[in-house]
Every structure is written in C-alpha cells, then in structure tokens.
Design a protein around this motif. Structure first.
Motif, PDB file in Angstrom:
ATOM      1  N   ILE A   1      35.622  41.271  30.464  1.00  0.00           N
ATOM      2  CA  ILE A   1      35.609  40.125  30.438  1.00  0.00           C
ATOM      3  C   ILE A   1      35.761  40.878  32.405  1.00  0.00           C
ATOM      4  CG2 ILE A   1      37.383  38.071  31.164  1.00  0.00           C
ATOM      5  CD1 ILE A   1      38.821  38.546  28.016  1.00  0.00           C
TER       6      ILE A   1
ATOM      7  N   GLY B   1      34.889  35.672  33.951  1.00  0.00           N
ATOM      8  CA  GLY B   1      35.294  35.129  32.660  1.00  0.00           C
ATOM      9  C   GLY B   1      34.777  33.633  32.212  1.00  0.00           C
ATOM     10  N   ILE B   2      33.504  33.475  33.789  1.00  0.00           N
ATOM     11  CA  ILE B   2      33.016  32.069  33.594  1.00  0.00           C
ATOM     12  C   ILE B   2      31.672  32.124  31.926  1.00  0.00           C
ATOM     13  CG2 ILE B   2      31.015  31.079  35.011  1.00  0.00           C
ATOM     14  CD1 ILE B   2      32.566  32.021  37.772  1.00  0.00           C
TER      15      ILE B   2
ATOM     16  N   HIS C   1      33.787  31.361  28.913  1.00  0.00           N
ATOM     17  CA  HIS C   1      35.006  30.251  29.326  1.00  0.00           C
ATOM     18  C   HIS C   1      33.613  28.993  28.919  1.00  0.00           C
ATOM     19  CE1 HIS C   1      35.912  26.356  30.544  1.00  0.00           C
ATOM     20  NE2 HIS C   1      36.991  26.475  30.378  1.00  0.00           N
ATOM     21  N   TRP C   2      32.713  29.011  29.018  1.00  0.00           N
ATOM     22  CA  TRP C   2      31.664  28.228  28.551  1.00  0.00           C
ATOM     23  C   TRP C   2      31.510  28.643  27.229  1.00  0.00           C
ATOM     24  CZ3 TRP C   2      26.622  28.907  26.188  1.00  0.00           C
ATOM     25  CH2 TRP C   2      25.572  28.217  26.241  1.00  0.00           C
TER      26      TRP C   2
ATOM     27  N   LEU D   1      33.579  30.355  24.594  1.00  0.00           N
ATOM     28  CA  LEU D   1      33.993  29.567  23.679  1.00  0.00           C
ATOM     29  C   LEU D   1      33.531  28.186  23.778  1.00  0.00           C
ATOM     30  CD1 LEU D   1      37.063  31.541  25.472  1.00  0.00           C
ATOM     31  CD2 LEU D   1      36.357  31.004  22.918  1.00  0.00           C
ATOM     32  N   GLY D   2      33.747  27.094  24.538  1.00  0.00           N
ATOM     33  CA  GLY D   2      33.313  25.782  24.208  1.00  0.00           C
ATOM     34  C   GLY D   2      32.399  25.522  23.460  1.00  0.00           C
TER      35      GLY D   2
ATOM     36  N   ARG E   1      38.978  44.132  30.453  1.00  0.00           N
ATOM     37  CA  ARG E   1      39.356  43.084  31.412  1.00  0.00           C
ATOM     38  C   ARG E   1      39.681  43.311  32.907  1.00  0.00           C
ATOM     39  NH1 ARG E   1      44.557  38.891  29.244  1.00  0.00           N
ATOM     40  NH2 ARG E   1      45.404  41.186  30.406  1.00  0.00           N
TER      41      ARG E   1
ATOM     42  N   VAL F   1      38.942  38.063  37.390  1.00  0.00           N
ATOM     43  CA  VAL F   1      38.520  36.721  36.714  1.00  0.00           C
ATOM     44  C   VAL F   1      38.916  35.141  37.339  1.00  0.00           C
ATOM     45  CG1 VAL F   1      39.779  35.434  34.360  1.00  0.00           C
ATOM     46  CG2 VAL F   1      40.051  38.123  34.749  1.00  0.00           C
TER      47      VAL F   1
ATOM     48  N   VAL G   1      38.775  32.410  35.792  1.00  0.00           N
ATOM     49  CA  VAL G   1      38.754  31.357  34.990  1.00  0.00           C
ATOM     50  C   VAL G   1      39.783  31.970  33.718  1.00  0.00           C
ATOM     51  CG1 VAL G   1      37.547  30.304  32.964  1.00  0.00           C
ATOM     52  CG2 VAL G   1      36.782  30.359  34.266  1.00  0.00           C
ATOM     53  N   ASP G   2      40.680  31.561  33.759  1.00  0.00           N
ATOM     54  CA  ASP G   2      41.945  31.971  32.521  1.00  0.00           C
ATOM     55  C   ASP G   2      40.639  31.775  31.015  1.00  0.00           C
ATOM     56  OD1 ASP G   2      43.919  33.050  31.424  1.00  0.00           O
ATOM     57  OD2 ASP G   2      45.026  30.752  31.134  1.00  0.00           O
ATOM     58  N   ILE G   3      40.704  32.543  30.214  1.00  0.00           N
ATOM     59  CA  ILE G   3      40.705  33.200  28.896  1.00  0.00           C
ATOM     60  C   ILE G   3      41.336  34.097  28.025  1.00  0.00           C
ATOM     61  CG2 ILE G   3      38.974  34.124  27.720  1.00  0.00           C
ATOM     62  CD1 ILE G   3      37.452  32.456  29.161  1.00  0.00           C
TER      63      ILE G   3
END
Length: 185
Positions: free
Chosen positions: A106, A109-110, A113-114, A116-117, A134, A139, A141-143
């Motif tokens: 990671i 995280g961009i 994050h996408w 995951l959604g 990681r 980072v 975006v918080d993942i």
C-alpha cells in the motif's frame, strides 16, 4: 541449488525471506480463525501480489478460492494519476461472498481505496484487505487493513512481487533499489 543474488542494485534488504515467511504464517493463522466456517475468496491484485497471494493461499484451507484483478492508476508514469482503470476484471460473482483483497504494498492507497468501494458495491458479504507492506509516510487515503505484514520507509522497493521495469519481482526478499538504477542518469 539456491540462486545467488547480485546485491549491487540495492542499498539494503529491509524485509528478509525468513521475516516474510514468519509474517505470512502469522497472517494465515489469523485469516483461518477469522473465516472459519465461511467460504473465502482471495482477490489478488496483479501483478505485484502474485508472490504474496500464492504463499498466503498455500497456508490456508484447500477450499479457499482465488481470483485476480488488474487495476491501474499510474498510466505510464511513476506517480498515480488518480484515475483508476480495470485492466482485468474478476471472473467470480461476489454476491454474498467473503472477499479478502491481497496486496503486495500500500503506497498512496488511492487505487486500493477505489478497489474496496468497487468490490463492496458488487454485493460482497464482507471485503477486507491483507497487505504484505505499507508505506505509512506515502499514504494519502486511509485504508483499513485487517492483515498487515510490515510498515516500511517511503523508499523505492523491489522484490517479492514488486518490480522496477518488470525486473526484480522474483527476489525472495524486499530491498531498497538504488536511485541510480531507476533515476535519470
């Protein structure tokens, strides 16, 4: 016979083969406990997660299923464009499934994050993340990472699936690549 590695391209090894092995044993034990009695689908993110996915899957029950995705937010550069594209989609239907995304690293995280959604929107019962590495300082975006191997410095690393120009993926360890190898000479 074990392969010998020319270490001239690296400043140092930051995660050894033995450390990776031990950490994957720990992560697999937690995954087995957390998903006992549930059907689990591992989703590997190509190409970097191949080594992590294979080694983690071998430590899990034989009924665990695997599928692969290739996504990109990098285009042709080395920095994320922020626009995520699916290069290879899943074959499996996620409806009602327990999904564990398996990542090598990671960074910003961009993309994750996408992803995951995107996977949650497909009706999965649960979607969690397992990542070997990681870079906390990178980072953006918080993942939420359910299973994490190692936090590492914000350096250009290769090995154990991570590459530079498709080289170094097969190293059994993770090392910092010397800037003169990938920088403008």
């Amino acid at each position: 016979m074990e392969p010998q590695y020319d270490m001239d391209d690296f400043t140092k090894v930051i995660v050894t083969e033995n450390e990776i092995r031990r950490k994957l044993d720990e992560i697999a034990a937690k995954v087995r406990d957390d998903y006992e009695g549930k059907e689990l689908l591992l989703v590997g993110v190509l190409k970097g997660a191949v080594m992590v996915m294979a080694d983690l899957a071998r430590r899990l029950p034989p009924r665990v299923q695997m599928d692969w995705m290739a996504v990109s937010s990098y285009g042709s550069g080395t920095k994320s464009s922020g626009v995520v594209r699916i290069l290879k989609d899943l074959d499996a239907d996620l409806t009602g499934r327990h999904v564990l995304i398996v990542e090598d690293i990671i960074d910003s995280g961009i993309t994750l994050h996408w992803l995951l959604g995107n996977l949650r929107s497909r009706g999965a019962a649960s979607v969690e993340v397992a990542a070997l590495l990681r870079k906390p300082d990178a980072v953006q975006v918080d993942i939420p990472v359910q299973y994490l191997g190692f936090d590492i410095p914000n350096e250009f690393v290769v090995g154990y699936g991570l590459d530079y120009a498709e080289h170094y993926r097969t190293l059994p360890f993770v090392a910092i690549l010397k800037p003169e190898v990938y920088g403008d000479n």
